[in-house]
Design an enzyme around this catalytic site. Structure first.
Site, short mmCIF file in Angstrom:
data_model
loop_
_atom_site.label_atom_id
_atom_site.label_comp_id
_atom_site.label_asym_id
_atom_site.label_seq_id
_atom_site.Cartn_x
_atom_site.Cartn_y
_atom_site.Cartn_z
N ARG A 84 0.83 -1.20 0.00
CA ARG A 84 0.00 0.00 0.00
C ARG A 84 0.87 1.26 0.00
O ARG A 84 0.53 2.28 -0.63
CB ARG A 84 -0.93 0.01 1.22
CG ARG A 84 -1.70 1.32 1.39
CD ARG A 84 -2.77 1.21 2.45
NE ARG A 84 -2.28 0.76 3.73
CZ ARG A 84 -1.63 1.52 4.61
NH1 ARG A 84 -1.38 2.80 4.32
NH2 ARG A 84 -1.23 1.04 5.77
N TYR A 136 -14.76 15.95 -19.39
CA TYR A 136 -15.06 14.52 -19.30
C TYR A 136 -16.16 14.33 -18.25
O TYR A 136 -16.16 14.99 -17.20
CB TYR A 136 -13.80 13.75 -18.91
CG TYR A 136 -14.05 12.32 -18.53
CD1 TYR A 136 -14.67 11.44 -19.41
CD2 TYR A 136 -13.67 11.84 -17.29
CE1 TYR A 136 -14.92 10.13 -19.06
CE2 TYR A 136 -13.90 10.53 -16.92
CZ TYR A 136 -14.53 9.68 -17.81
OH TYR A 136 -14.76 8.37 -17.46
N ASP A 210 -5.36 17.82 -17.43
CA ASP A 210 -5.64 16.45 -17.84
C ASP A 210 -5.06 16.27 -19.24
O ASP A 210 -5.55 16.82 -20.21
CB ASP A 210 -7.16 16.22 -17.85
CG ASP A 210 -7.54 14.80 -18.23
OD1 ASP A 210 -6.69 14.06 -18.76
OD2 ASP A 210 -8.71 14.43 -18.02
N LYS A 235 -5.91 4.73 -21.04
CA LYS A 235 -6.04 5.13 -22.43
C LYS A 235 -4.73 4.87 -23.19
O LYS A 235 -4.29 3.73 -23.30
CB LYS A 235 -6.45 6.59 -22.51
CG LYS A 235 -7.61 6.98 -21.59
CD LYS A 235 -8.89 6.24 -21.88
CE LYS A 235 -10.10 6.85 -21.18
NZ LYS A 235 -10.06 6.84 -19.71
#
Length: 435
Positions: A84, A136, A210, A235
């Site tokens: 983690r 988005y 972004d 992506k």
């Protein structure tokens, strides 16, 4: 080998500095990626080239599929203790991404939206955020939640017009969130101008960009004045839609530490296996993107030649063609076009065969969708109308298939939907009906 050669070789094996304000590694790694030696290669080389210190000299970074790590003493203090907080495979990926994104530090998390969630953890009640009116859908949804439940004021403006941004910038503006090109209207934002205006209004304001639509291959927002760049690794960086990931990159190490804290606290860091998959995908980014851009350009020209309103920054008809290419090294592979009729658009989408109906983009296979029905459906119809988002808009996310096949399949869909005048060639190209 001379003594000087030996020293040079040792220097090349040392990891590039990456420490926090207290001198701790961020995060420590037994397998650093591509130490910085002062020489920068072309981006195609940087995407592929890495060095590691794996004990077996593995060409591919090993997957450290372990949740915990043994310590050498009761006081702990090992390089890793719990995945983690850090994992060697993830560290290797993060250092590689920092290199290709022109950043001092990169962090990888479980999705692109997780990346934005981590970034917005920097906000406090009363803060103001300035962002675009073409976003988005997931970004819009998260900002809506923060404005409703977190005491955050969000200003949606046309970020393609810097004067509109300046009108809402104040000393209380804590963050400016930008997308360029925007999704799905493919509008271009002047990053340097807006970043300068935001920092002038409030020197502590963070400008986050972004960069999912472009990827580090085509655009480096950190070199244009932004403070944070984030991407959906799902992506283009991955390229195969077989993993979900988010990437955050910064040059300010203190800011990087602030972003690392919620990642460590919440456990949203990317898993070892997905880190390995993403590392593999990054290495083929250039060859994939080159083909995708080439295909996208041909398809955009084909659609424009048939009279459709096409939104693609590679076309000189795009109103912000010059601005886009003053910042970016390419046009990307996402375009959208309007038919003028929602029903026609629906029939086109459903008639395509090679073009898979799906949300997302950046995959090796081509995708088609109507954003108002899918990726941006979380934005209500009234808001979409206010933001001039055409309901008939079709988004094409172009893959690496043969361009002639993609155009032929699209042409058949257009003819079957009644979107273009039928010519003799079109009639021969349309397959016979199953009825």
């Amino acid at each position: 080998m001379s003594a000087s050669d030996s020293k040079a070789g040792s220097a090349l094996k040392k990891p590039f500095p990456s420490v926090d304000l207290d001198g701790h590694n961020l995060p420590p790694s037994p397998a650093p990626s591509s130490p910085r030696t002062g020489k920068r290669y072309a981006i195609a080389t940087e995407l592929v080239y890495t060095e590691g210190s794996d004990q077996y000299n593995a060409s591919s970074v090993p997957i450290y599929q372990s949740a915990t790590f043994k310590q050498s003493s009761g006081d702990g203090g090992g390089e890793y203790d719990y995945t983690r907080s850090g994992n060697p495979t993830r560290t290797h990926l993060e250092r590689h991404l920092a290199k290709v994104m022109s950043a001092q530090r990169a962090l990888v998390v479980s999705s692109g939206m997780a990346a934005l969630d981590v970034i917005t953890r920097l906000l406090r009640p009363g803060d103001e955020v300035v962002t675009g009116d073409d976003l988005y859908g997931g970004t819009n949804r998260l900002l809506k939640f923060l404005s409703t439940n977190g005491g955050i004021t969000v200003h949606h403006v046309d970020t393609t017009r810097p004067e509109k941004v300046r009108e809402v910038l104040t000393p209380k503006t804590t963050m400016v969130l930008l997308e360029t090109p925007t999704n799905p209207l493919i509008k271009v934002v002047d990053i340097p101008t807006i970043a300068a205006a935001a920092h002038e209004a409030n020197p502590a304001c963070l400008v986050a960009v972004d960069n999912t639509m472009m990827s580090p291959l085509l655009l480096n927002p950190l070199e244009l004045g932004s403070d944070i760049v984030y991407e959906s690794g799902t992506k283009y960086l991955s390229g195969h839609h077989d993993l979900m990931a988010g990437v955050i990159a910064v040059n300010d190490l203190a800011l990087g530490e602030r972003l690392y804290f919620p990642i460590n606290a919440s456990g949203c860091g990317l898993s070892p296996f997905d880190s390995w998959l993403l590392m593999r995908g990054i290495k083929t980014l250039k060859v994939r993107m080159d083909q995708q851009q080439s295909n996208a350009m041909r398809i955009a020209e084909y659609l424009e030649s048939h009279g459709f309103k096409v939104r693609y920054p590679g076309l000189r008809s795009h109103p912000q063609y010059d601005l886009h290419h003053s910042m970016a090294r390419g046009s990307g592979a996402v375009l959208s076009f309007e038919t003028g009729d929602v029903g026609v658009s629906e029939r086109i989408v459903e008639s395509a065969k090679l073009w898979a109906i799906s949300v997302s983009f950046g995959c090796v296979n081509s995708l088609i969708s109507m954003p108002c029905r899918m990726s941006h459906a979380s934005i209500d119809a009234k808001t979409r109308q206010e933001r001039a988002m055409p309901e008939d808009l079709i988004r094409l996310c172009v893959g690496i298939e043969d361009a002639d096949d993609l155009i032929d399949d699209l042409r058949r869909a257009l003819v079957q939907a009644g979107a273009v005048n039928v010519t003799l060639d079109d009639i021969h190209a349309v397959p016979p009906s199953n009825n």
